[in-house]
Design a protein around this motif. Structure first.
Motif, PDB file in Angstrom:
ATOM      1  N   ALA A  67       0.831  -1.207   0.000  1.00 26.53           N
ATOM      2  CA  ALA A  67       0.000   0.000   0.000  1.00 26.53           C
ATOM      3  C   ALA A  67       0.864   1.254   0.000  1.00 26.53           C
ATOM      4  O   ALA A  67       0.522   2.258  -0.654  1.00 26.53           O
ATOM      5  CB  ALA A  67      -0.923  -0.009   1.217  1.00 26.53           C
ATOM      6  N   ALA A  68       1.994   1.204   0.713  1.00 26.73           N
ATOM      7  CA  ALA A  68       2.886   2.365   0.761  1.00 26.73           C
ATOM      8  C   ALA A  68       3.516   2.638  -0.595  1.00 26.73           C
ATOM      9  O   ALA A  68       3.675   3.802  -0.997  1.00 26.73           O
ATOM     10  CB  ALA A  68       3.973   2.137   1.815  1.00 26.73           C
ATOM     11  N   LYS A 104      10.782   6.236   3.724  1.00 27.96           N
ATOM     12  CA  LYS A 104       9.462   6.537   4.284  1.00 27.96           C
ATOM     13  C   LYS A 104       8.780   5.276   4.811  1.00 27.96           C
ATOM     14  O   LYS A 104       8.097   5.305   5.836  1.00 27.96           O
ATOM     15  CB  LYS A 104       8.588   7.184   3.212  1.00 27.96           C
ATOM     16  N   GLN A 105       8.977   4.159   4.103  1.00 28.51           N
ATOM     17  CA  GLN A 105       8.397   2.899   4.566  1.00 28.51           C
ATOM     18  C   GLN A 105       8.999   2.481   5.899  1.00 28.51           C
ATOM     19  O   GLN A 105       8.304   1.974   6.787  1.00 28.51           O
ATOM     20  CB  GLN A 105       8.625   1.810   3.513  1.00 28.51           C
ATOM     21  N   ASN A 131       7.572   4.921   8.687  1.00 28.88           N
ATOM     22  CA  ASN A 131       6.133   4.896   8.941  1.00 28.88           C
ATOM     23  C   ASN A 131       5.534   3.503   9.083  1.00 28.88           C
ATOM     24  O   ASN A 131       4.391   3.377   9.533  1.00 28.88           O
ATOM     25  CB  ASN A 131       5.407   5.646   7.812  1.00 28.88           C
ATOM     26  N   ILE A 185       2.202   1.951  -3.496  1.00 31.80           N
ATOM     27  CA  ILE A 185       1.141   2.533  -4.326  1.00 31.80           C
ATOM     28  C   ILE A 185       0.978   4.021  -4.028  1.00 31.80           C
ATOM     29  O   ILE A 185       0.738   4.842  -4.928  1.00 31.80           O
ATOM     30  CB  ILE A 185      -0.186   1.782  -4.100  1.00 31.80           C
ATOM     31  N   ASP A 186       1.139   4.382  -2.762  1.00 33.87           N
ATOM     32  CA  ASP A 186       1.016   5.788  -2.369  1.00 33.87           C
ATOM     33  C   ASP A 186       2.267   6.601  -2.687  1.00 33.87           C
ATOM     34  O   ASP A 186       2.301   7.812  -2.425  1.00 33.87           O
ATOM     35  CB  ASP A 186       0.726   5.891  -0.870  1.00 33.87           C
ATOM     36  N   GLY A 187       3.319   5.924  -3.213  1.00 32.67           N
ATOM     37  CA  GLY A 187       4.530   6.642  -3.622  1.00 32.67           C
ATOM     38  C   GLY A 187       5.592   6.769  -2.556  1.00 32.67           C
ATOM     39  O   GLY A 187       6.531   7.566  -2.698  1.00 32.67           O
ATOM     40  N   ALA A 188       5.499   5.998  -1.468  1.00 32.34           N
ATOM     41  CA  ALA A 188       6.498   6.072  -0.401  1.00 32.34           C
ATOM     42  C   ALA A 188       7.768   5.323  -0.802  1.00 32.34           C
ATOM     43  O   ALA A 188       7.695   4.196  -1.296  1.00 32.34           O
ATOM     44  CB  ALA A 188       5.932   5.485   0.889  1.00 32.34           C
TER      45      ALA A 188
END
Length: 299
Positions: A193-194, A203-204, A207, A196-199
Motif C-alpha cells: 500500500a505504501a 518513508k516505509q 512509517n 502505491i502511495d509513492g512512499a
C-alpha cells in the motif's frame, strides 16, 4: 475433567522439575549465606555462631574512598551498554532486512553472530593483542596516519569506551536476530500500500517498519533495566589493570578483590547484597514498565 487435564500436563511438570531443582539448589539455598553481611566472619566457628554486627559492613563500604566511584563506573558502563545494545542491533536489523540476496544476508548474519559464542577469556586475549600500543594492528594504523599510539586498555579516558564498544561488537549479532524475527511479522500488504502511495524505502521504514517493531523495542529496552548494575564482570576482569581502576573498576570486580583476594568475606557479601537489592528494584520496575508500555506479562 480435572483428572484428564492433570494427566495431560503431568509430563510437562516432570520436564521442568530438573530445572526447578537446580534453581532451588543454586539460587535459593545460597540465600542463607547473605546473613554473613550482618556478621563478623570468624574462620573456624560455626556459621551461626559468628557475632552479629548489624549494618556495620554497609557503613564501612559506604565510607570506602572509592565506593561512589565504583558505583558510578558500573552505572556509566552498564548504561551505555544498554543504550548501544539497543540502537546498534535495531540499525543492523533494518539494514539486513533491505538485503534481497538470501546468501549474502545469511552470510552477514553468520559473521556478526559468531563473536557471541566466544568467551571473554578468548576475546580478551585477542583484544589485548589487537589494541597493543606497540604491536597492535589498530595502533599500527593510528601511527600510519601520524598520530601517537593510544593506550586503549591502559588509559582511563579510553578504557570505558573500549569496554562498551567491544561488548556491543560481541553481542549485537545475537540481539539483531530478535529484531529480524520481529521484522518478519510485519504485514507485507502495508508495504504494498505504501508503494502505491509513492512512499520510498526510507518513508516505509519510518512509517511502517519502526512503528511495527516498536513494542518489541520497548519491551527489550525496559527489561534491560534490570542489568543497570551488571557492567560485565568477565569482560572487565579480563581486560582491566590497576592503572585503570579509576575508570574501569565496577561493583563485581570490587567484590572479587575484597572477598577473594583480601578475604573480607562479610564486606564482599554486603556489597553483593546491596547490588542484588538495587537490581531487584530495577527488575521490578522494568517489568512494570514493560506491562504498561508494551503490555508484556509473564502470567
Amino acid at each position: 475433567m480435572l483428572s484428564k487435564k492433570w494427566r495431560r500436563e503431568f509430563p510437562l511438570h516432570l520436564m521442568i522439575l530438573p530445572g526447578l531443582i537446580l534453581i532451588l539448589i543454586y539460587s535459593y539455598v545460597p540465600l542463607f549465606g547473605l546473613t554473613l553481611a550482618f556478621q563478623k566472619f570468624l574462620p573456624g566457628r560455626p556459621f551461626f555462631e559468628n557475632p552479629w554486627v548489624g549494618f556495620d559492613h554497609f557503613k564501612y563500604v559506604w565510607d570506602m574512598p572509592n565506593s561512589l566511584r565504583v558505583l558510578w563506573n558500573t552505572i556509566y558502563i552498564a548504561g551505555f551498554k544498554i543504550m548501544l545494545g539497543q540502537i546498534v542491533p535495531i540499525t543492523i536489523a533494518l539494514l539486513l532486512n533491505e538485503i534481497r540476496k538470501g546468501w549474502l544476508k545469511r552470510g552477514v548474519q553468520t559473521l556478526i553472530y559468531l563473536p557471541h559464542f566466544l568467551s571473554w577469556i578468548i576475546l580478551g586475549g585477542i583484544l589485548i593483542d589487537i589494541l597493543s600500543p606497540s604491536q597492535g594492528i589498530v595502533n599500527q594504523i593510528v601511527k600510519a596516519f601520524g598520530f601517537e599510539p593510544i593506550y586503549f586498555l591502559g588509559d582511563n579516558r579510553w578504557f570505558p569506551i573500549t569496554i562498551v564498544l567491544s561488548d556491543v561488537w560481541k553481542e549485537f549479532g545475537f540481539n539483531t536476530i530478535v529484531y529480524l524475527a520481529a521484522l518478519t511479522g510485519v504485514n507485507p500488504s502495508l508495504y504494498e500500500a505504501a508503494v502505491i502511495d509513492g512512499a520510498n524505502r526510507w518513508k516505509q521504514t519510518l512509517n511502517i517498519t519502526l512503528p511495527s517493531i516498536l513494542p518489541i523495542v520497548i519491551l527489550l529496552a525496559t527489561l534491560s533495566l534490570g542489568n543497570v548494575l551488571n557492567a560485565g564482570f568477565d569482560q572487565v576482569f579480563n581486560l582491566y589493570s590497576p592503572s585503570v581502576y579509576e575508570s574501569g573498576d565496577i561493583i563485581d570486580t570490587l567484590v572479587f578483590r575484597v572477598g577473594l583476594e583480601e578475604a573480607q568475606y562479610s564486606v564482599a557479601t554486603a556489597i553483593g547484597l546491596f547490588k542484588s537489592f538495587v537490581s531487584f528494584i530495577m527488575i521490578s520496575l522494568s517489568y512494570f514498565l514493560a506491562y504498561r508500555l508494551a503490555n508484556y506479562r509473564i502470567f
